[in-house]
Design a protein around this motif. Structure first.
Motif, PDB file in Angstrom:
ATOM      1  N   PHE A  35     -94.994 -24.656 -46.958  1.00 47.60           N
ATOM      2  CA  PHE A  35     -94.025 -23.458 -47.420  1.00 47.60           C
ATOM      3  C   PHE A  35     -92.727 -24.104 -47.888  1.00 47.60           C
ATOM      4  CE2 PHE A  35     -91.067 -20.051 -46.048  1.00 47.60           C
ATOM      5  CZ  PHE A  35     -91.124 -19.289 -47.218  1.00 47.60           C
ATOM      6  N   ASN A  36     -92.225 -23.922 -49.121  1.00 44.94           N
ATOM      7  CA  ASN A  36     -90.754 -24.676 -49.478  1.00 44.94           C
ATOM      8  C   ASN A  36     -89.977 -23.255 -49.587  1.00 44.94           C
ATOM      9  OD1 ASN A  36     -88.709 -25.752 -50.718  1.00 44.94           O
ATOM     10  ND2 ASN A  36     -89.651 -26.167 -52.661  1.00 44.94           N
ATOM     11  N   PRO A  37     -89.181 -23.079 -48.582  1.00 50.66           N
ATOM     12  CA  PRO A  37     -88.342 -21.741 -48.613  1.00 50.66           C
ATOM     13  C   PRO A  37     -87.221 -21.675 -49.726  1.00 50.66           C
ATOM     14  CG  PRO A  37     -88.234 -22.921 -46.468  1.00 50.66           C
ATOM     15  CD  PRO A  37     -88.893 -23.658 -47.382  1.00 50.66           C
ATOM     16  N   LEU A  38     -86.722 -22.804 -50.113  1.00 48.79           N
ATOM     17  CA  LEU A  38     -85.792 -23.115 -51.372  1.00 48.79           C
ATOM     18  C   LEU A  38     -86.278 -22.475 -52.546  1.00 48.79           C
ATOM     19  CD1 LEU A  38     -84.165 -26.678 -51.062  1.00 48.79           C
ATOM     20  CD2 LEU A  38     -83.275 -24.213 -50.413  1.00 48.79           C
ATOM     21  N   CYS A  39     -87.706 -22.682 -52.807  1.00 56.51           N
ATOM     22  CA  CYS A  39     -88.268 -22.189 -54.056  1.00 56.51           C
ATOM     23  C   CYS A  39     -89.123 -21.122 -54.154  1.00 56.51           C
ATOM     24  CB  CYS A  39     -88.803 -23.519 -54.653  1.00 56.51           C
ATOM     25  SG  CYS A  39     -89.657 -23.158 -56.622  1.00 56.51           S
ATOM     26  N   GLY A  40     -89.715 -21.021 -52.862  1.00 59.84           N
ATOM     27  CA  GLY A  40     -90.744 -20.022 -52.793  1.00 59.84           C
ATOM     28  C   GLY A  40     -92.227 -20.511 -52.791  1.00 59.84           C
ATOM     29  N   ASP A  41     -92.352 -21.823 -53.046  1.00 63.44           N
ATOM     30  CA  ASP A  41     -93.821 -22.348 -53.305  1.00 63.44           C
ATOM     31  C   ASP A  41     -94.421 -21.998 -51.691  1.00 63.44           C
ATOM     32  OD1 ASP A  41     -92.597 -23.333 -55.441  1.00 63.44           O
ATOM     33  OD2 ASP A  41     -91.810 -25.107 -54.487  1.00 63.44           O
ATOM     34  N   HIS A  42     -95.571 -21.454 -51.831  1.00 63.25           N
ATOM     35  CA  HIS A  42     -96.299 -21.424 -50.617  1.00 63.25           C
ATOM     36  C   HIS A  42     -97.775 -21.447 -50.647  1.00 63.25           C
ATOM     37  CE1 HIS A  42     -96.344 -18.469 -46.788  1.00 63.25           C
ATOM     38  NE2 HIS A  42     -96.989 -19.603 -46.645  1.00 63.25           N
ATOM     39  N   GLY A  63     -96.719 -20.417 -56.383  1.00 63.80           N
ATOM     40  CA  GLY A  63     -95.566 -21.323 -56.447  1.00 63.80           C
ATOM     41  C   GLY A  63     -95.001 -21.492 -57.966  1.00 63.80           C
ATOM     42  N   CYS A  64     -94.197 -22.500 -58.122  1.00 62.81           N
ATOM     43  CA  CYS A  64     -93.539 -22.704 -59.323  1.00 62.81           C
ATOM     44  C   CYS A  64     -94.419 -23.829 -60.108  1.00 62.81           C
ATOM     45  CB  CYS A  64     -92.173 -23.379 -59.390  1.00 62.81           C
ATOM     46  SG  CYS A  64     -92.195 -25.276 -58.431  1.00 62.81           S
ATOM     47  N   ALA A  65     -94.544 -24.080 -61.228  1.00 62.66           N
ATOM     48  CA  ALA A  65     -95.229 -24.967 -62.052  1.00 62.66           C
ATOM     49  C   ALA A  65     -95.390 -26.200 -61.591  1.00 62.66           C
ATOM     50  CB  ALA A  65     -94.834 -24.855 -63.497  1.00 62.66           C
ATOM     51  N   ILE A  66     -94.290 -26.757 -61.168  1.00 65.20           N
ATOM     52  CA  ILE A  66     -94.198 -28.206 -60.529  1.00 65.20           C
ATOM     53  C   ILE A  66     -95.153 -28.279 -59.315  1.00 65.20           C
ATOM     54  CG2 ILE A  66     -92.668 -30.136 -59.580  1.00 65.20           C
ATOM     55  CD1 ILE A  66     -90.520 -29.301 -61.626  1.00 65.20           C
ATOM     56  N   SER A  67     -94.841 -27.243 -58.350  1.00 63.68           N
ATOM     57  CA  SER A  67     -95.661 -27.283 -57.058  1.00 63.68           C
ATOM     58  C   SER A  67     -96.981 -27.138 -57.223  1.00 63.68           C
ATOM     59  CB  SER A  67     -95.100 -26.570 -56.098  1.00 63.68           C
ATOM     60  OG  SER A  67     -95.159 -25.121 -56.423  1.00 63.68           O
ATOM     61  N   LYS A  68     -97.540 -26.442 -58.309  1.00 62.43           N
ATOM     62  CA  LYS A  68     -98.833 -26.014 -58.322  1.00 62.43           C
ATOM     63  C   LYS A  68     -99.380 -27.280 -59.185  1.00 62.43           C
ATOM     64  CE  LYS A  68    -100.422 -21.867 -59.289  1.00 62.43           C
ATOM     65  NZ  LYS A  68    -100.792 -20.590 -59.896  1.00 62.43           N
ATOM     66  N   VAL A 124     -83.397 -31.068 -57.435  1.00 64.33           N
ATOM     67  CA  VAL A 124     -83.750 -29.675 -56.548  1.00 64.33           C
ATOM     68  C   VAL A 124     -85.317 -29.719 -56.749  1.00 64.33           C
ATOM     69  CG1 VAL A 124     -81.363 -28.649 -57.082  1.00 64.33           C
ATOM     70  CG2 VAL A 124     -83.178 -28.242 -58.557  1.00 64.33           C
ATOM     71  N   ARG A 125     -86.152 -30.225 -57.724  1.00 65.99           N
ATOM     72  CA  ARG A 125     -87.334 -29.955 -57.727  1.00 65.99           C
ATOM     73  C   ARG A 125     -88.261 -31.031 -57.040  1.00 65.99           C
ATOM     74  NH1 ARG A 125     -87.832 -26.035 -61.540  1.00 65.99           N
ATOM     75  NH2 ARG A 125     -89.139 -25.380 -59.866  1.00 65.99           N
ATOM     76  N   VAL A 126     -87.479 -31.883 -56.423  1.00 63.61           N
ATOM     77  CA  VAL A 126     -88.168 -32.969 -55.644  1.00 63.61           C
ATOM     78  C   VAL A 126     -89.075 -32.380 -54.572  1.00 63.61           C
ATOM     79  CG1 VAL A 126     -88.126 -34.945 -54.100  1.00 63.61           C
ATOM     80  CG2 VAL A 126     -86.704 -34.968 -56.509  1.00 63.61           C
ATOM     81  N   LYS A 127     -88.578 -31.328 -53.922  1.00 64.05           N
ATOM     82  CA  LYS A 127     -89.262 -30.725 -52.728  1.00 64.05           C
ATOM     83  C   LYS A 127     -90.626 -29.907 -53.246  1.00 64.05           C
ATOM     84  CE  LYS A 127     -85.743 -30.427 -49.239  1.00 64.05           C
ATOM     85  NZ  LYS A 127     -84.628 -29.841 -48.713  1.00 64.05           N
ATOM     86  N   CYS A 128     -90.396 -29.233 -54.241  1.00 63.97           N
ATOM     87  CA  CYS A 128     -91.641 -28.713 -54.971  1.00 63.97           C
ATOM     88  C   CYS A 128     -92.712 -29.632 -55.284  1.00 63.97           C
ATOM     89  CB  CYS A 128     -91.254 -28.136 -56.331  1.00 63.97           C
ATOM     90  SG  CYS A 128     -89.777 -26.913 -56.355  1.00 63.97           S
ATOM     91  N   ALA A 129     -92.283 -31.110 -55.683  1.00 62.85           N
ATOM     92  CA  ALA A 129     -93.445 -31.883 -55.813  1.00 62.85           C
ATOM     93  C   ALA A 129     -93.999 -32.505 -54.724  1.00 62.85           C
ATOM     94  CB  ALA A 129     -92.825 -33.009 -56.807  1.00 62.85           C
TER      95      ALA A 129
END
Ligand code: ZN
Length: 150
Positions: A35-42, A63-68, A124-129
């Motif tokens: 879970f990444n609360p900053l972006c909502g990736d789950h 989640g966002c395109a980067i996390s997926k 800010v997208r590093v956590k998504c990746a």
């Protein structure tokens, strides 16, 4: 770095549209929630081991395109790897996306994962990746079954 940037765009688009291994795994050895609360990736990640080898990886969630895209490529990259090889890729990937090492020297080893060097330009997208990787890392260590970036 222009080639990496183009590859980044292409890989994110492709894998977001058609994520690989995007399904539940009923006979998984581990199921882990990331879970990444900053972006909502789950996401929930599933792993099946065959001794020291990662036999299968899949995931579901949103989640966002980067996390997926990161989860999709990670699932493909880790299949058939040993735990030690997966650890090595984890270290390499997190170093690349945080800009700690030069991606150009590791392109052969990274394959499509090299595309994520583009993320280093967007802190800010590093956590998504890295969310998928941090979550799977928990599975490898036999530790937490729920990983949050915060
Ligand atoms: Zn995200």
């Amino acid at each position: 770095m222009d080639e990496i940037r183009d590859l980044y765009q292409q890989v994110i688009l492709d894998h977001n549209k058609n994520p690989h291994n995007f399904h539940k795994m009923d006979d998984a050895d581990s199921a882990l929630e990331g879970f990444n609360p900053l972006c909502g990736d789950h996401y929930t990640f599933y792993v099946k081991f065959d001794g020291e080898t990662i036999a299968d990886v899949s995931f579901e969630g949103s989640g966002c395109a980067i996390s997926k895209a990161s989860a999709s490529i990670m699932s493909t990259a880790l299949k058939g790897r040993t735990r030690a090889e997966a650890e090595r890729l984890f270290e390499l990937f997190t170093s690349i996306v945080t800009g700690k090492i030069d991606v150009v020297e590791h392109v052969a080893e990274l394959g499509k994962l090299a595309a994520f060097a583009g993320v280093a330009e967007f802190p800010v997208r590093v956590k998504c990746a890295t969310l998928p990787w941090h979550t799977l890392h928990g599975a490898l260590q036999g530790g937490a079954t729920r990983v949050s970036t915060e």
